[in-house]
Each structure stands twice: as structure tokens, then as C-alpha cells.
Design an enzyme around this catalytic site. Sequence first.
Site, PDB file in Angstrom:
ATOM      1  N   SER A 431       0.820  -1.207   0.000  1.00 34.53           N
ATOM      2  CA  SER A 431       0.000   0.000   0.000  1.00 34.53           C
ATOM      3  C   SER A 431       0.858   1.263   0.000  1.00 34.53           C
ATOM      4  O   SER A 431       1.971   1.266   0.538  1.00 34.53           O
ATOM      5  CB  SER A 431      -0.889  -0.004   1.245  1.00 34.53           C
ATOM      6  N   PRO A 432       0.356   2.361  -0.609  1.00 28.41           N
ATOM      7  CA  PRO A 432       1.081   3.637  -0.514  1.00 28.41           C
ATOM      8  C   PRO A 432       1.221   4.061   0.943  1.00 28.41           C
ATOM      9  O   PRO A 432       0.219   4.093   1.671  1.00 28.41           O
ATOM     10  CB  PRO A 432       0.180   4.606  -1.284  1.00 28.41           C
ATOM     11  N   GLN A 509       1.520   6.910  -7.091  1.00 27.74           N
ATOM     12  CA  GLN A 509       0.294   7.584  -6.672  1.00 27.74           C
ATOM     13  C   GLN A 509       0.553   9.091  -6.721  1.00 27.74           C
ATOM     14  O   GLN A 509       1.438   9.604  -6.022  1.00 27.74           O
ATOM     15  CB  GLN A 509      -0.095   7.169  -5.253  1.00 27.74           C
ATOM     16  N   TYR A 591      -7.397  15.387   0.787  1.00 25.67           N
ATOM     17  CA  TYR A 591      -6.482  16.155  -0.046  1.00 25.67           C
ATOM     18  C   TYR A 591      -7.290  16.918  -1.091  1.00 25.67           C
ATOM     19  O   TYR A 591      -8.522  16.859  -1.110  1.00 25.67           O
ATOM     20  CB  TYR A 591      -5.429  15.241  -0.657  1.00 25.67           C
ATOM     21  N   ARG A 639      -7.958   6.396  -5.927  1.00 28.17           N
ATOM     22  CA  ARG A 639      -8.224   6.141  -4.512  1.00 28.17           C
ATOM     23  C   ARG A 639      -9.249   7.153  -4.017  1.00 28.17           C
ATOM     24  O   ARG A 639      -9.099   8.356  -4.218  1.00 28.17           O
ATOM     25  CB  ARG A 639      -6.946   6.246  -3.672  1.00 28.17           C
ATOM     26  N   GLY A 732      -0.499  -2.412   4.225  1.00 24.60           N
ATOM     27  CA  GLY A 732       0.366  -1.301   4.552  1.00 24.60           C
ATOM     28  C   GLY A 732       1.320  -1.575   5.690  1.00 24.60           C
ATOM     29  O   GLY A 732       2.463  -1.978   5.492  1.00 24.60           O
ATOM     30  N   ARG A 733       0.860  -1.381   6.911  1.00 20.33           N
ATOM     31  CA  ARG A 733       1.749  -1.432   8.073  1.00 20.33           C
ATOM     32  C   ARG A 733       2.471  -2.762   8.255  1.00 20.33           C
ATOM     33  O   ARG A 733       3.630  -2.769   8.668  1.00 20.33           O
ATOM     34  CB  ARG A 733       0.959  -1.041   9.328  1.00 20.33           C
TER      35      ARG A 733
END
Length: 777
Positions: A431-432, A509, A591, A639, A732-733
Site C-alpha cells: 500500500s502507498p 500515486q 487532499y 483512490r 500497509g503497516r
Amino acid sequence: MKILINGGGPAGLFGALLLKKRCPAWEFHLTERHAAQDTFGWGVVLSEDALEAIGDQDADLAAALAPLLHHWDTIEIRRNTEVVRSSGHDFYAISRYQLLQQLQDLCESAGVIFHWQQAVTDPVQMAISMQADLLIGADGLYSAVRQQLQSAFQPRQTQGKTRFVWLGTSLPLDSFLFSFVETEHGWIQAHAYRHHKNGDGVCATWIVEMPEIVWEQGGWASMQTEESLNRLEALFARDLQGHSLYAQHQQQRGSVQWMQFPQLFCQRWQTEVQADGRLLSVVLVGDAAHTAHFSIGSGTRLAMDDMAELVLQLCASDPRNLSSALQQYEKIRQTGFLRYQSAARNSMNWFEHAGRYQRLPMWQMAYSLLTRSQRIQHDNLALRDPALVTTVEQQIALQSEIECSGVSRISPALTPFRLRELHLKNRIVVSPMAQYQAQNGIAGDYHLMHYLSRAMGGAGLMMTEMTAVSADARITPACTGLYNDEQLAAWRRITDAVHRHSDARIGIQLGHAGAKGACHVPWEGEDLPLGEDGWPLIAASETVWRKGVSVKAEQITFSQMQLVKQAFVEAAQRAVCAGFDWLELHCAHGYLLSGFLSPLTNHRDDGYGGSTEARCRFPLEVFAAVRAVWPAHLPVSVRISAHDWLEGGMTPEMATEIALRFREAGADLIDCSSGQVHSDQQPVYGRMYQTPFADQIRQEAGIATMAVGAITSLDQVNTIIAAGRADLCAIGRPHLVNPNWTLHQLAQAGITGQWPLSWQAGERQLRQQLQTSKENP
């Protein structure tokens, strides 16, 4: 000590029995507004674990119930004429009347004092008048105890989106049945199971459920009971095999009562009341404190578990300090209930939208149903029903054009995925994740190490962090960018390394921070503005991301919008030159582009604000411009934040409409995240908590999706892919903790041959260690 229990259902009786046996010197009174022989509902489902727990608490009760239990291990799922049977699901059921009868007999023998047919409108006053020390509210959903003290218990209640009716039938079912029937107004489903061991009379529960709109358009609200039952018998004629449906016991047609499931949860389950110079402790159990949707079959079990824990705490405490015991009970049981609440919410959501899953192949619809609550996942289902899971895995493999003849097991997570002309070796995505390690937007040695190591770690796709399209589009000065040729060269160095040393693909991304820009890196202060070193902020509408902390962003003008769009186009062109395989447009997390999509952050009165269509206009313009310069054979994903977790914000239904618009504009996949749009958000976290958004968008917008958020195991990825909830899973993490997360998951699953050649000696050692741990746990 004297205890008053209000409510003579399973929980109240179970608690009275346990307490009287453990503390025979205490005095117990149980009040119930109905007669002893009255009962409502048909059957009670209990798992093996539930029965073991009952046996641990009271062997006499377990022995009394044993001969009355009907057992099955098969679930049959029917859709019109299609059928899937799944075995290995050990459950038991008993008629509610028989359960209550056995509990009443045991309580009476133990010395519990009953007050039947006594409707208590003021339970607190009754407890005070009889000088009780403790009042237990076991009086169900319409609890008089909770209603009297609702300011202390702080209940929250919402209504489900379907209508259902609880019926009985004389059909002696041999399995748990889910039956889906299509009507001119939509799908209607039945949940049915045998609850009576004997075959005479009404011996099975038959719950019919349908969406509110189907109920309204079908005219069910205005039907008389006989017409309703006749129509339901006709709809489910194939299932009922000539047997009748009943709305009341003793094979009476009775009265059909359509209900909406009430979701209830109390913030507090215990309190104290001071009256007439006495201190009365009050506590809630079961449906008086919480509800769990009937489709997970745990309402009675949860209520009895509540009582078992309450009894444990009361018997282990000093009777002079009831408050401490009740607080401990509340803490333990609320934590335990949250697991069931999450499962019940997932299950309820599946059935509320069951119609969307009827588009799936029958084998996949059945698999989706069986794994709906997340309590059963791929590996567990494989233990229960290996034949079904093998069929599912082979079907997923065939969809991916894999030759599966002679292969016993194929992990759905490892099936390849194709989007346009790009092939990914598996369904796992890194994941980004923002790293905040760039200088002047340039990805350096850190980024080379970070991305290459994770690309070699086994995932099919490696995504970069959000990369700014201009210097003033960055979140922090340490964010990566792609707005000059020096940055392009740095990224090319990374993509070349990924392509040379791994078989993963790498995507970029692109985004613009908008109102969340010009901040220090997080470890210097979360959302802390740069001050005089910052830059002017723009957003869809004038806004402040975090009040009292963030700098105000000005509403972006039309001319600025054109400059931003051009910046995205030039960044996309540089991404082509940099050698990226995939491009993602970041329209989530508050964003700049996300700010246009959400009604919380878009208050414009021009053509770019107002309706969902208008709020989509600028993000779609940016997308179209980017898609036009991105190679036609490579995919572009978007996304989005599919839920703002705040009233008045983005809903999954809005997100589905937005996804459909992006699909029509040429998007290939929707990356389904949520939140981070408004600082007052109230997310409901849990494992795979964002996957339902990917599921809904995939089914209803007809576009590929990527699930992301608290996905932490290969088992979860397998379940998501096999159920058709998403096409890819972004992790991700776990990849931050372990760059080789995918390879380690494969090793634990016994899957070999995926490691780079130079690392295979380490793989063999890891397999040996895992085998040793398995043999010597």
C-alpha cells in the site's frame, strides 16, 4: 444479599439458577410480565462452544438440554433452482419453549422465587420496596429497567434496513437453510432451521427477510395474515415441499408481524440509584444492554454469557462493594461483545444487500455468504468443508486462466490479475505509505532501499507514497515529487531496480495535499504548520483542516484549477518516462481532489459544487487529462474515501455513484479507503473494516476494486479475493514491519517456490523452523 431479576427469558433464568446454586443464602426474586408457559420466538441456535460453556457453568442444565437438542452440520444455500451444500458446521438448536421450561424447573428446584404475570413499570421502586441490593435488567429489547434509567445507561438505537418476520413450519429440515427467491420487486430470503428434535407439529424456525423497498413495492404492509402466509408459501413452495407456515405456536396461523431489526448498544451497563435512604445497584444483561443481528444466531448465547460473567464477578466480590464487581463485569463483557457486534454488523449488512450478491456465480455467492461475518475465513472454511473450498479455489484459478488440473489447493491470493495489458503475479499490493524522507522532492537512497526491498518481498504490485505534482502540492517539505526532471531521474533509478531485481510491478500515486499541506513531518508534530517556511494552501472551498492548528486554505479559483490540472498532466507524463507500470490518482483523505468529492469540504456555489455530479466534475477533468497522456495499455486507478465517518459526509452509496462516474471516464480500478476528510470523524475500526466498501463498489458499480485497511494475513486476503469482495488487497503497516511479509505468509501457509533464488537457503531454514514450531507448539 437480595437480588431482583426483571425478565424471565433465558438470560434471567440462567442468572437466577447460577446465582442461587453458588450463593444459596442469598434471596432471589424473578419477575416476568408473561405467564410461565408463554414464549415468543421459535428456536434458539447454540454452537458447540456455547453448549460447552453452559456445561461448564451448570452440568445439570447441560444434561437436561442434551436429549432435546437437534444437531446439524450442513448449511444448504439455494438460489431459485441452484443449490450449494456445505458441511462441517456443527450447530444445535432447541425450541425456546423447551429451553425456558428446563430453566424454570431447575430454578424452582433451586429455590428462586417467581413473580409471573407481573408487569413492572417501575422496577427501581419495586427493588427499593423489597429492599433489594441489586436489580438486574434482563428484560430484553424493551427493557423497563433501561428505559427508566436511560440517562445513566446512554442507549443508542438504530433500525435495520430490511423487514423480517419470524415464523414456524412443520417441515423437518435436515440442514440449516438459506433460500433466495427472486420476485418482480427484488430478492426475498429465508433463514430456516429445525429447532425441535421430534418431527410432529411445528419443528422448524422460518425467518423471511426482504429489503424495505421490496416490502413496500410488494404490498406486504397492507396484507392480512392469511394472504401473507399464503403468498410466502407460494414463494418458497420448492423449499417447503407442501408444508405450511405458522405465525404462532400450536400450528395456528396467528398474526404476521413484520419488524425492522433494532441495533442497540448502551454506553454503560451498570449504575447506582439512591432512593429512600438506600443505595441500589442496577445492571443490564443481554438485549437490555445490546443486540446482535439474528443472522449470526448469538443473541441468546450472548445474553447467557453476560449472565455467566456477572455471576462470576458477583460471587468473587465483597457483597458490600457491588460497584467494583459490576464495573469489572461491564469492562469484560463490553470488550467481548464488540467482537460479536462487528461480526453481526457485517452479517446484517450482507443480508440487507443480499440482492447485490445474486450477480455472482452460485459457488461464489455461497462462499460470500458463509464468510460474511468474518468469523469464518478461508482457512477455517477449508477445515470445515475442504471440498467446497477446493471448488472455489479452482474456479478463481480458472477465472485467472490458471491450469488447475491435478492441483489440490490454489491460494486465491496468489492467482494472477490482469488489468488492461498489465499482468500482476498475485493479488497482494504494498500500500502507498508516506515516508517523509525526500529532499527537494527527490527520492533518494532511502527510497531505493525501501521500495526495492518490498518489491522483492513477494507482493505483485508496489505502490509509491503519494507523490506531489508540484512543490506546493506537498504535505511536508520531505514528501516526494514528480514536477522536475531531477525527480524523474531519481524515480527512474528506482523503477529500473524494481524491474531488474524482482518480478513485481511498481505504480505511482499522484496527488495534491490541498488544505493538508505545508506541515512539519509527523514526528515533529502531527499536522503542525511550517509557519513562515510554508506556502499558500488551496482547497475546494475555504477551510481549515484542523481547527486551532492548521492554516486556512483559500478556495481554489478556476484559473488555479487549470494550473493544478496541468501539473497532474505533466507529472503523469514524467511518470511514463520514469518507467512506472501503474498510475493512481489520489482523490481520498481530504487532499485537494478529495475535498471536491466530499459534501463536508465542498461548499462551492458554481458548477463544481452541490450535487454529487457537480462535486465530481473537477476530479473527473483531472482524471481525463491524466488518462489521455498515460499509455493506453497501462491501468489508472483512483483512490477515494468511501466513507467520511461523519454525519452529512460521504456515504458508501455516494462513493458507489462516484466510482461509477470514474469507471465511465475510463478508470480501471477503485482503491477503497475511507476517512481522514474531516478532523471530527468517528471511524468504526476493526479487522478488514474498509473491505465492505470495496465489496459494495465492485458489485454495484461494476468496476475492479482494491481493499485496504487492517488486512493483516494471507488468510484474510484469500477470503476477500475468493468471495469477490475485491480484486486486489493492499497491505500497509505489516509491510513496514516486515518487507518480506508476503513471503513469510506464504511460508507459513506451506507455499514454496516464490522466494528469489539468492534467498532460498533462508526459505528452507524458515520452513524447518515453522515445521518444528508446528510439531512442538
